[in-house]
Each structure stands twice: as C-alpha cells, then as structure tokens.
Design a protein around this motif. Structure first.
Motif, PDB file in Angstrom:
ATOM      1  N   THR A   1      30.213  20.808  33.726  1.00 41.80           N
ATOM      2  CA  THR A   1      30.591  21.951  34.548  1.00 41.80           C
ATOM      3  C   THR A   1      29.472  22.996  34.538  1.00 41.80           C
ATOM      4  OG1 THR A   1      32.439  23.423  35.090  1.00 41.80           O
ATOM      5  CG2 THR A   1      31.734  23.364  32.783  1.00 41.80           C
ATOM      6  N   THR A   2      29.622  24.034  35.337  1.00 43.32           N
ATOM      7  CA  THR A   2      28.595  25.071  35.427  1.00 43.32           C
ATOM      8  C   THR A   2      28.617  25.989  34.215  1.00 43.32           C
ATOM      9  OG1 THR A   2      30.155  26.481  36.633  1.00 43.32           O
ATOM     10  CG2 THR A   2      28.604  25.194  37.953  1.00 43.32           C
ATOM     11  N   THR A   3      27.462  26.559  33.917  1.00 47.11           N
ATOM     12  CA  THR A   3      27.427  27.705  33.010  1.00 47.11           C
ATOM     13  C   THR A   3      27.917  28.915  33.808  1.00 47.11           C
ATOM     14  OG1 THR A   3      25.196  28.408  33.615  1.00 47.11           O
ATOM     15  CG2 THR A   3      25.390  26.734  31.869  1.00 47.11           C
ATOM     16  N   ALA A   4      28.181  30.015  33.136  1.00 48.75           N
ATOM     17  CA  ALA A   4      28.616  31.223  33.832  1.00 48.75           C
ATOM     18  C   ALA A   4      27.530  31.718  34.788  1.00 48.75           C
ATOM     19  CB  ALA A   4      28.978  32.314  32.819  1.00 48.75           C
ATOM     20  N   ASP A   5      26.270  31.668  34.367  1.00 46.63           N
ATOM     21  CA  ASP A   5      25.176  32.093  35.246  1.00 46.63           C
ATOM     22  C   ASP A   5      25.070  31.183  36.463  1.00 46.63           C
ATOM     23  OD1 ASP A   5      24.555  34.184  33.575  1.00 46.63           O
ATOM     24  OD2 ASP A   5      22.686  33.314  32.816  1.00 46.63           O
ATOM     25  N   GLU A   6      25.189  29.885  36.238  1.00 51.52           N
ATOM     26  CA  GLU A   6      25.105  28.957  37.357  1.00 51.52           C
ATOM     27  C   GLU A   6      26.239  29.179  38.344  1.00 51.52           C
ATOM     28  OE1 GLU A   6      22.936  25.269  34.938  1.00 51.52           O
ATOM     29  OE2 GLU A   6      25.107  25.278  35.257  1.00 51.52           O
ATOM     30  N   TRP A   7      27.435  29.477  37.825  1.00 49.55           N
ATOM     31  CA  TRP A   7      28.563  29.713  38.720  1.00 49.55           C
ATOM     32  C   TRP A   7      28.309  30.933  39.603  1.00 49.55           C
ATOM     33  CZ3 TRP A   7      32.120  32.754  40.890  1.00 49.55           C
ATOM     34  CH2 TRP A   7      33.210  32.150  41.522  1.00 49.55           C
ATOM     35  N   GLU A   8      27.836  32.015  39.013  1.00 56.66           N
ATOM     36  CA  GLU A   8      27.544  33.219  39.806  1.00 56.66           C
ATOM     37  C   GLU A   8      26.491  32.938  40.876  1.00 56.66           C
ATOM     38  OE1 GLU A   8      26.779  37.072  38.217  1.00 56.66           O
ATOM     39  OE2 GLU A   8      28.228  36.824  36.581  1.00 56.66           O
ATOM     40  N   TRP A   9      25.447  32.231  40.489  1.00 57.78           N
ATOM     41  CA  TRP A   9      24.392  31.901  41.445  1.00 57.78           C
ATOM     42  C   TRP A   9      24.947  30.994  42.541  1.00 57.78           C
ATOM     43  CZ3 TRP A   9      20.183  33.231  43.656  1.00 57.78           C
ATOM     44  CH2 TRP A   9      19.256  32.325  44.165  1.00 57.78           C
ATOM     45  N   ALA A  10      25.784  30.036  42.145  1.00 54.95           N
ATOM     46  CA  ALA A  10      26.381  29.128  43.121  1.00 54.95           C
ATOM     47  C   ALA A  10      27.284  29.882  44.094  1.00 54.95           C
ATOM     48  CB  ALA A  10      27.174  28.036  42.406  1.00 54.95           C
ATOM     49  N   CYS A  11      28.012  30.858  43.609  1.00 56.23           N
ATOM     50  CA  CYS A  11      28.950  31.593  44.453  1.00 56.23           C
ATOM     51  C   CYS A  11      28.248  32.612  45.340  1.00 56.23           C
ATOM     52  CB  CYS A  11      29.990  32.285  43.578  1.00 56.23           C
ATOM     53  SG  CYS A  11      31.220  33.251  44.506  1.00 56.23           S
ATOM     54  N   GLY A  12      27.448  33.468  44.757  1.00 53.19           N
ATOM     55  CA  GLY A  12      26.852  34.569  45.505  1.00 53.19           C
ATOM     56  C   GLY A  12      25.597  34.220  46.254  1.00 53.19           C
ATOM     57  N   ALA A  13      24.901  33.154  45.828  1.00 53.82           N
ATOM     58  CA  ALA A  13      23.656  32.729  46.477  1.00 53.82           C
ATOM     59  C   ALA A  13      22.666  33.879  46.612  1.00 53.82           C
ATOM     60  CB  ALA A  13      23.950  32.123  47.851  1.00 53.82           C
ATOM     61  N   GLY A  14      22.645  34.743  45.601  1.00 52.99           N
ATOM     62  CA  GLY A  14      21.688  35.840  45.593  1.00 52.99           C
ATOM     63  C   GLY A  14      22.149  37.107  46.275  1.00 52.99           C
ATOM     64  N   ALA A  15      23.356  37.127  46.831  1.00 51.70           N
ATOM     65  CA  ALA A  15      23.863  38.353  47.460  1.00 51.70           C
ATOM     66  C   ALA A  15      24.008  39.440  46.400  1.00 51.70           C
ATOM     67  CB  ALA A  15      25.210  38.088  48.124  1.00 51.70           C
ATOM     68  N   THR A  16      23.622  40.662  46.749  1.00 49.88           N
ATOM     69  CA  THR A  16      23.678  41.770  45.785  1.00 49.88           C
ATOM     70  C   THR A  16      24.923  42.629  45.958  1.00 49.88           C
ATOM     71  OG1 THR A  16      22.373  43.179  47.275  1.00 49.88           O
ATOM     72  CG2 THR A  16      21.160  41.873  45.633  1.00 49.88           C
ATOM     73  N   THR A  17      25.796  42.234  46.868  1.00 43.71           N
ATOM     74  CA  THR A  17      27.022  42.988  47.137  1.00 43.71           C
ATOM     75  C   THR A  17      28.136  42.564  46.179  1.00 43.71           C
ATOM     76  OG1 THR A  17      27.418  41.354  48.874  1.00 43.71           O
ATOM     77  CG2 THR A  17      26.529  43.491  49.548  1.00 43.71           C
ATOM     78  N   LEU A  18      29.228  43.310  46.191  1.00 45.59           N
ATOM     79  CA  LEU A  18      30.343  43.025  45.291  1.00 45.59           C
ATOM     80  C   LEU A  18      30.908  41.626  45.546  1.00 45.59           C
ATOM     81  CD1 LEU A  18      32.276  44.065  43.088  1.00 45.59           C
ATOM     82  CD2 LEU A  18      33.704  45.029  44.923  1.00 45.59           C
ATOM     83  N   PHE A  19      31.138  41.322  46.807  1.00 50.13           N
ATOM     84  CA  PHE A  19      31.567  39.988  47.205  1.00 50.13           C
ATOM     85  C   PHE A  19      30.373  39.274  47.835  1.00 50.13           C
ATOM     86  CE2 PHE A  19      35.154  42.950  47.799  1.00 50.13           C
ATOM     87  CZ  PHE A  19      36.041  42.439  46.869  1.00 50.13           C
ATOM     88  N   ARG A  20      30.457  37.992  47.970  1.00 58.92           N
ATOM     89  CA  ARG A  20      29.315  37.269  48.538  1.00 58.92           C
ATOM     90  C   ARG A  20      29.099  37.581  50.006  1.00 58.92           C
ATOM     91  NH1 ARG A  20      33.462  33.726  47.626  1.00 58.92           N
ATOM     92  NH2 ARG A  20      34.283  32.547  49.407  1.00 58.92           N
TER      93      ARG A  20
END
Length: 272
Positions: A154-173
């Motif tokens: 499974t993903t690490t926590a960092d990988e999950w955030e990167w996978a979800c937000g794809a670099g978006a700097t906003t609160l939601f993706r």
C-alpha cells in the motif's frame, strides 16, 4: 534507466512517441499490459495519463519528484459559506478558530522525495485475497498480508498525498471551495467524483477511507463520522482535503477496538 526517477515534468515533456516507448518499457519490465495513453485536464491543469493492467487491476503512472506536501492554513481564504458553516459547528462543539482547526486536521507542510510509481486507479480491499489456513491477524495486518501475497504494497502517507493532490497547493485537489448545501455523499457529480490529474478515483467519499503503511494514518475520509454525526457541511467536506489527518480516528482504527467492514488500500507497484 530507472523509471522510478521519472518526474512530472520529464514525463509530460516527452513527445508522444517517446512516451509510448516509456510506457511499453515499464510494462515489459514489470510484466504488465499497457492500456494506453490519454491527455487529461483536472481543475485547470493538464497531464498525460498512462494506464496499465495487472491481472484485471488497473494502474496509473504517477510521476515522482520532490513535492511540497501538507497544508498551511495561514493561506486558506474561506468563502463566506464556509465561514458560516464552521461557525455553527464551532458553536455546537466548542471548536477553535477556523484556521487553527484546519491546521490541526491537516498534515504539516514539508518537502518529500517521492519516486515515480504505478498506483491503483481504484482502492482495493486486500482482505478479500484468499489465504490458506486459520489466521489470527487483526484486520490491518490481514490487509497488508493480502497485498503481499499478490506482490503489492500500500502507499505511504506521503505517497497517498502526492497521489491524491498531484501537487495542488489548495486545501482540496480541485481548489479551496466546497459545496455549501450538502455533504460529499449527497453529490454524485462534482470535482470530488471525477478522476484526478493522475487518472485516479481517490478521495471521493469520506466513508471510503484508506489505510497507509503507517498504521495510525488514514487518508481520504474519516469513516463517515462527520457526515453521519451531522457535524456541519464544511467539516464533512474537510475530510476529503488532500492532507486531512484525523489522529483520533487513526489511532482508534489501529487499536483493538477499531472496527471496519473492510479495509481499503491504494496498491502500489514500485518501478525499477
């Protein structure tokens, strides 16, 4: 070459012919079937998505890099509807000021080294993987063992955030705003229901939370607690924030008292 070194910019700058060869090389090296390439646009950003099949499970290429993860609420500029919704919740539950609460419920801003990888398009319940013999594993351990039995993790926590937000700097993706007259589950359409920039169906439903390699860090939802409890629309939507962290829920979920009908993971194929 190591495909794990492929960055977002490098991947998107490749001519189509080179990108097809890259995708085929990844497929050949890891025993996958390439499904194809397609251009996608999400929340005003564009990306070339590469999809692969592994025994009926669909994976997308998520380029790597050194992104900034987490969220700093000092930059959050809530719209009046968010302020009003939170004010009602804060009054009822004795919560701190809005930005202070958002800071407390999101991971801290940090730099991370994230390799390129293949990540499952859909979340997966590895406890469904057959196993022989009786087992006394707790659900989390059973889920991790189920993934290992089919050669995944499974993903690490960092990988999950990167996978979800794809670099978006906003609160939601998709940005900082959310619908103000209902919870996420009340909407079958909208930015939270769309595949994200990488082509992943992720962070769509607060009831469908996902575990990570860190037992107490759960991402993509809160088990539906805010929604089921009627905590307020903003609090309900906040659970889909890319960097959302409910430490209390994560600790309970990882404890012997934690309960779940299923444990969802985001399977990863590490690239070489």
């Amino acid at each position: 070459m190591s495909y794990a070194d492929l960055t977002f910019t490098q991947w998107n700058d490749q001519p189509d012919g080179v990108a097809r060869r890259t995708a085929q090389g990844i497929a050949d090296r890891h025993g996958l079937t390439p499904v194809g390439l397609k251009d996608t646009v999400y929340a005003g950003r564009s990306h070339r998505v590469a999809l692969f099949d592994r025994n009926g499970m669909r994976f997308a290429l998520v380029p790597g890099g050194r992104p900034t993860l987490g969220y700093g609420a000092a930059r959050f500029e809530p719209v009046p509807e968010q302020v009003a919704s939170y004010a009602e919740s804060a009054s009822e539950y004795g919560l701190p000021p809005l930005r202070e609460y958002v800071d407390a419920m999101t991971s801290p801003v940090r730099m991370a080294e994230v390799p390129a990888m293949l990540i499952a398009v859909e979340a997966f319940n590895p406890c469904q993987v057959p196993r022989s013999g009786a087992s006394r594993e707790v659900p989390y351990d059973a889920a991790m063992a189920g993934l290992a039995r089919i050669g995944l993790r499974t993903t690490t926590a960092d990988e999950w955030e990167w996978a979800c937000g794809a670099g978006a700097t906003t609160l939601f993706r998709w940005g900082d705003d959310n619908a103000n007259d209902g919870y996420p589950v009340d909407y079958q359409t909208g930015p939270h229901r769309q595949r994200n920039l990488w082509g992943l169906a992720i962070g769509q439903d607060p009831y469908m939370h996902e575990v990570t390699t860190e037992r107490t860090i759960v991402c993509g939802g809160d088990g539906g607690g805010a929604t089921c409890g009627g905590s307020g629309f903003f609090l309900g939507w906040l659970t889909l924030a890319t960097a959302y962290r409910d430490e209390g829920f994560g600790q309970w979920f990882a404890s012997e008292d934690g309960y779940a009908d299923e444990i969802l993971t985001r399977p990863v194929i590490s690239l070489s």
